[in-house]
Write an enzyme that holds these catalytic residues in place. Structure first.
Site, short mmCIF file in Angstrom:
data_model
loop_
_atom_site.label_atom_id
_atom_site.label_comp_id
_atom_site.label_asym_id
_atom_site.label_seq_id
_atom_site.Cartn_x
_atom_site.Cartn_y
_atom_site.Cartn_z
N PRO A 1 0.85 -1.20 0.00
CA PRO A 1 0.00 0.00 0.00
C PRO A 1 0.87 1.24 0.00
O PRO A 1 1.73 1.39 0.86
CB PRO A 1 -0.79 -0.13 1.31
CG PRO A 1 0.05 -1.00 2.18
CD PRO A 1 0.83 -1.90 1.28
N GLN B 1 -6.45 -1.23 3.23
CA GLN B 1 -5.65 -0.92 4.41
C GLN B 1 -6.17 0.35 5.09
O GLN B 1 -6.41 1.36 4.43
CB GLN B 1 -4.18 -0.72 4.05
CG GLN B 1 -3.31 -0.64 5.32
CD GLN B 1 -1.88 -0.24 5.04
OE1 GLN B 1 -1.62 0.91 4.72
NE2 GLN B 1 -0.96 -1.17 5.19
N CYS C 1 3.35 3.17 8.96
CA CYS C 1 3.63 4.42 8.26
C CYS C 1 4.45 5.36 9.15
O CYS C 1 4.04 5.68 10.26
CB CYS C 1 2.34 5.11 7.85
SG CYS C 1 2.60 6.72 7.06
N ASN D 1 9.33 -6.92 3.69
CA ASN D 1 9.16 -5.68 2.93
C ASN D 1 10.38 -4.80 3.16
O ASN D 1 10.96 -4.80 4.23
CB ASN D 1 7.87 -4.98 3.38
CG ASN D 1 7.66 -3.62 2.73
OD1 ASN D 1 7.45 -2.62 3.42
ND2 ASN D 1 7.70 -3.56 1.42
N GLY D 2 10.77 -4.07 2.11
CA GLY D 2 11.91 -3.16 2.22
C GLY D 2 13.08 -3.60 1.38
O GLY D 2 13.66 -4.65 1.62
N ASP D 3 13.41 -2.82 0.36
CA ASP D 3 14.60 -3.04 -0.48
C ASP D 3 14.53 -4.26 -1.38
O ASP D 3 15.57 -4.74 -1.85
CB ASP D 3 15.87 -3.12 0.38
CG ASP D 3 16.20 -1.82 1.09
OD1 ASP D 3 15.50 -0.82 0.85
OD2 ASP D 3 17.16 -1.80 1.88
N GLY E 1 7.25 -2.54 -2.92
CA GLY E 1 6.79 -1.16 -2.88
C GLY E 1 7.43 -0.32 -3.97
O GLY E 1 7.03 -0.36 -5.13
N ARG E 2 8.49 0.39 -3.59
CA ARG E 2 9.07 1.40 -4.49
C ARG E 2 9.57 0.84 -5.81
O ARG E 2 9.55 1.54 -6.83
CB ARG E 2 10.19 2.15 -3.76
CG ARG E 2 9.66 3.12 -2.69
CD ARG E 2 10.78 3.77 -1.89
NE ARG E 2 11.45 2.83 -0.99
CZ ARG E 2 12.50 3.14 -0.26
NH1 ARG E 2 13.04 4.35 -0.34
NH2 ARG E 2 13.04 2.25 0.55
#
Length: 330
Positions: free
Chosen positions: A18, A72, A102, A204-206, A228-229
């Site tokens: 999200p 979410q 967040c 999650n992350g990288d 995500g990104r």
């Protein structure tokens, strides 16, 4: 097979994270078509929902083609969160996800998002109440902790599971880190390796290359990856990861023709969903990655990200196709 309650997913599913002003229905649709196994909406304020704020209500829109899809929500007030669950239920998502991660100041300052990491008891109480308040599976997205000195994610995840959470996604940074430094996946693996844990644990992350996804699966043993990104302006990332899983080889990147077609379709869907003005404005953030790495491209990119008129953006796409038709991304 991985299961969130009764929702059956493939081994090591890929989830679209999200993301505010990113994970809207048009973008979720594109990611779904390219291999995302579960997609989540932008995070929605529980206070906005119960006040019937137009922007919050609009974020509840889901397309049937997105399923399984999670909505979410975030907040720190028990009554507001329970009321928002009732509102969300009426839109019939497959999952309700709680944002406990967040890091943005305006969210944290109200004790919501990652702000609740300062009050784990409240985090657990909110989760327990929401589980009891709906027939839909409740999942959680969070971070390792508030800061490095307060990381208790193994204990926290177990407590959330024990009150009925059906899956947990963990970003490998603390709130204090925001998005700086490298994500640390080891504490997430510690959650997964806790012998008492039996719900899916997603990292999650990288996760920004297929190799990173393989590492998260094989070295850290997690149940899936939340992307995500790496997907912003590049919905093809999901299919590239899955191709790498299957073959050990990199899939050829999308051609210029495909990039222009998808960018055009993305904008068309955005305008159809949120109108000309917002559709044009909120799709801008994707164009840099749609056309990343092309030399001498600034003039075309500026047209895309500064034009308020969709006709001008569509014209810029055509110019790109005419001027860079033979450009190779390989």
């Amino acid at each position: 097979m991985v299961k969130i309650a009764d929702i059956e997913l493939p081994d090591f599913p890929l989830l679209l994270a999200p993301m505010e002003d990113v994970s809207d229905p048009p973008f979720r649709t594109l990611c779904k078509e390219n291999g995302a196994d579960v997609v989540f909406t932008e995070f929605i304020s529980s206070e906005g929902l119960i006040r019937d704020a137009a922007k919050s209500r609009m974020k509840l829109d889901i397309y049937e083609t997105e399923r399984p899809v999670g909505i979410q929500i975030f907040g720190a007030n028990m009554e507001s969160m329970l009321q928002s669950v009732e509102i969300v239920e009426r839109t019939k998502p497959d999952i309700i996800d709680i944002n406990f991660g967040c890091p943005v100041k305006k969210v944290v300052s109200k004790g919501a998002g990652a702000g609740i990491l300062k009050d784990i008891d409240l985090m657990v109480q909110l989760s327990a109440a929401m589980v009891k308040h709906t027939h839909l599976p409740i999942t959680v997205k969070t971070r390792l902790g508030w800061d490095h000195d307060s990381i208790k994610i193994v204990e926290v995840a177990e407590r959330l599971q024990d009150v009925g959470i059906k899956a947990i996604s963990i970003h490998g940074r603390t709130r204090a880190q925001m998005y700086k430094g490298d994500a640390d996946w080891k504490p997430i693996a510690d959650v997964k390796n806790n012998p008492r844990m039996h719900i899916p644990v997603f990292g999650n992350g990288d996760v920004n290359t297929p190799e990173k996804a393989v590492e998260m699966r094989d070295k850290y043993g997690l149940d899936g990856a939340m992307i995500g990104r790496a997907s912003i302006g590049y919905p093809w990332f999901f299919r590239e990861v899955k191709h790498f899983f299957k073959t050990g080889e990199h899939l050829a990147p999308p051609t210029m023709q495909e990039r222009v077609e998808v960018a055009r379709r993305h904008l068309e869907m955005a305008i159809a969903w949120k109108g000309e003005k917002l559709g044009v404005f909120e799709t801008r953030r994707h164009y840099t990655n749609y056309f990343k790495g092309i030399p001498d491209f600034k003039e075309h990119r500026m047209k895309m990200v500064t034009s308020d008129d969709s006709a001008a953006v569509f014209a810029a796409f055509e110019e790109v196709l005419e001027n860079f038709a033979d450009y190779s991304f390989a």
